[in-house]
Each structure stands twice: as C-alpha cells, then as structure tokens.
Design a protein around this motif. Sequence first.
Motif: not given
Length: 469
Positions: A80-91, A311-315
């Motif tokens: 589950r952690l790996r899939f969360a990291e994958l979601a983060l990497a894809n924005g 990547v959805s970086d707000t700043g």
Amino acid sequence: MTKSAGTLGQRLRTLRRERGLSQTDLAGGAVSASYVSLIESDRRTPEPPVVELLAERLGTTVEYLLTGRDPAELNERRLRLRFAELALANGAALEARDRLLELAQETDPELRWETLWALTRAHEALGDTDRTLDGIERLIDAARRGESLPVGLLPLLMQRCRILSEAGDFGRSIELGEQALREVRELGLEGTDDEIRLASTLVAAYWGRGDLATAQRLVSQVIGRAERNGSRRARGSAYWNAALVAEARGDLALSLELVEKALALMAEDDSEHSLARLRLTYAWLLLRAEPPELEQARLLLNQAYDVLVRVSDTGDLAACETELARLELLSGRPAEAIGLALRAMGRLETRKAVEAGRARWVLGLAMVSDGRATAGVEECWTAAEELQSLGAGLEAAQAWREVAELRARHIGADQALEAYRRMADCARVRPPSPLPDPPAGKTHEPAAGTAAADGLAAVRTRPAATDRS
C-alpha cells in the motif's frame, strides 16, 4: 525471485534485456519506445496501468517492478505504501496523502519513517507548508538519533532551508542553513555533492532576503568547490543559484550564461521536476531581458507547465502561471494575464508564500495595462506590502520603486512619496534626523523652485504610512 537492488527503471531494463526484448518490443504499441526509455532512465514514473502492462509483458509482478522483492516477502502495508508513492510521483498528491494518512494511523514500526517521508512530500506538493516543515523536523530529529531513514540528513537540511525561503522566512532559513553548513563541515563533508547543494540553497535564501554581498561571496565559494569536486548535478545547482545573484546585481548576460550551463549539466541526470523548475528560472530571466525574449520564454514555460501540472506541485505551478501571466502582459494581452495571475493566486490563497506577492504584482500591472489604473495600482501596493512583510527585501524595494512611478503617472505625483519612503525602508536607509528649530525671526522657507526643498517639505507634511489615499 529474490530482492533486487536499484530503481524501477533499472529493474525494468534488466528484465527486458534478459527477455531479449527491445524497447519497441516492450512498448508494443500501447506506449511509445521513448516512454519506455524515459522510465528505464528514471526520468519518468509510469502510472499504475502502465506498470501492470509492463509487468505482464515481462512475465513478472507489479510488486517486483515497484519494490524489487518477491511478492511473498511483502506485507500488505508495504505494498500500500508503494502504491501511495506511485500516486505521488504521478501528481495525485491528494490521493497519496489520504492513503498515507491511513497507513500512518496503523503505526507499523517497520514503515514508520518511510510513511512519514512520503507523507511529508505529499504535504509539500499540496502546498501545506506547516505540515511539511513538521514532517521534516521529525525526520531530522530521527536522523540525529541514528534511525534508519529513506532519506539522508543533508537532503533534509537542504529541503528545510529551501521551504523556509519559499515561505518568505528568510531569516530562519539562513540561520538554520548556516548552522547546517557548520555541522556538515565539522563532519569533514565539505565539497561533497550534498554539501554543495545545501550551500547553493543557502545562496538562494540570501538572494531572497536581498543580501547580495553575502550571496555573491558564498556562491563564489560554492562554484569553486563544485568545479573541483562536484557531480554534474551539484555543479548545475551551483550555477542555477549563481544566475539569480548575477541577475540581481544587474548582469543579465552572465545570469543567462550561468543558467544555460546549469541546464546543460542537469538535462541528462536530474529529474524532470527539477528540470521544469530550472526552465522556469530560465524563462523568468528571458522575460527580464531588453527586449524580452518572448518566444523562447513561451517555449520554456510551456515545457515546464506540462510537467508541473502532471506532478501537481502547487507552489511551482503557481510560479509558472505567474510567469505565463507576465509573458501575456508583455505580449500585449492584459486580459489573459489577469486570468493567469488570478489562477496562481488561487492556488496560494491558504499559503503564506513570496510567490503569492509576485502573482499579485503581475495582476496589478495587468489591470493597469487593461485600463483599470487606480485598482491596478492598489493591487501593486498590496503586493509590495506582502513582499515586504515576508522579508523579500530586494523584491519589495523594487516593487515600491515601481509603485511610486505608477502612482506618479496614473494618480498624481503627490501620491508617490510614501512608496519611495517604503522603498527606502526596504533598503534599510535610516530616516533623516529632525532639523533644529530656526533661530528667532528666521524661517526654513525654501528657495523658490528648489526641488530638494520641495521634497523635504512634502516629507514633513505626508500623512502616516497607513494612509493610502
């Protein structure tokens, strides 16, 4: 299948070669061969459906590609952690944050620090500065206690310095950055890549505060160490921040030369997110050229925007929209500039950041250009106040200088004086000492037509700073 070291891209390349497949064979028409190449070089993180497709074609499992471990060795929480990291990497930062918050509540000791590190990065991508800094502080404390972390102490110290600068807390950023540099050097790590990048980040903090003398001295030292010992990435980081200092000191030609060097060094070795940020800096400089190089800046900004949206970086996304707004303004399209500046401000409405003041500044200028001079000048005034309150001394002084000119041109010369006084405050110019009372029977009447005397009289009669009429 035993544990395999390396990255997802390295595992993908190894398996493809073991199967005797070319990148075109592996792509199979579903994705491009160039996309496979980007994944293998770790310059692109594939989305979950692509990972599943590649795993199927290679006769392996998603779990192995993501982690390098046999599925039997993985517990459900780690997956589950790996899939969360994958979601983060894809924005998908919001999805990643929610997944990671669930994991954090389950208090698995084995995954504690990996989860916190991923959650901290998710908070940063969402623009939550307070939670980002809280996570970094907890990780720094853990690193000092000798805990096994997924990230080193020096990158954490560098990230803390950078985030504080972006939030406008330049004083704290410099204090902690200098403290970190002393600690690193006492450990004998001067000249290492991480030390060079930490010092480069500190240069940016001095630049943001407007302390150009210190920034110049430090950046000269950093470039010397980077050219002797640094990797391509470390040298690129040093040149990148040196470009900001050169621009602030009025040497735009040198600034452009330095940022071009940085781009050449980092183009092959760094992440696409870092390259997008560097292209944003390059475009920012091109828009300040005389005349501004609009078409090249547009190309760079569009390239950066495509990555930052993904990547959805707000700043960083808000910064890119601010410069796109500036580009539209310089291209004679103030209405489009207003829309982009408002979008950038909307992304930052819950966040204390220097970038919010920059976006408001461009909004004000666009409104003036669009024929709404009074409202536009007031927006510029507010932007200058925001920049000053956040400690961005150099930018605030420049903003007040332009506000004075705008007020004199569009509202009246008598309305400009307070902005000039604010500019002097940002430059830390002390106010004049009061003059002694005149001797009996004499006055301080200025000679007719003396501009300096007229200015002195205006200073004495000017309302308080809070009066913006």
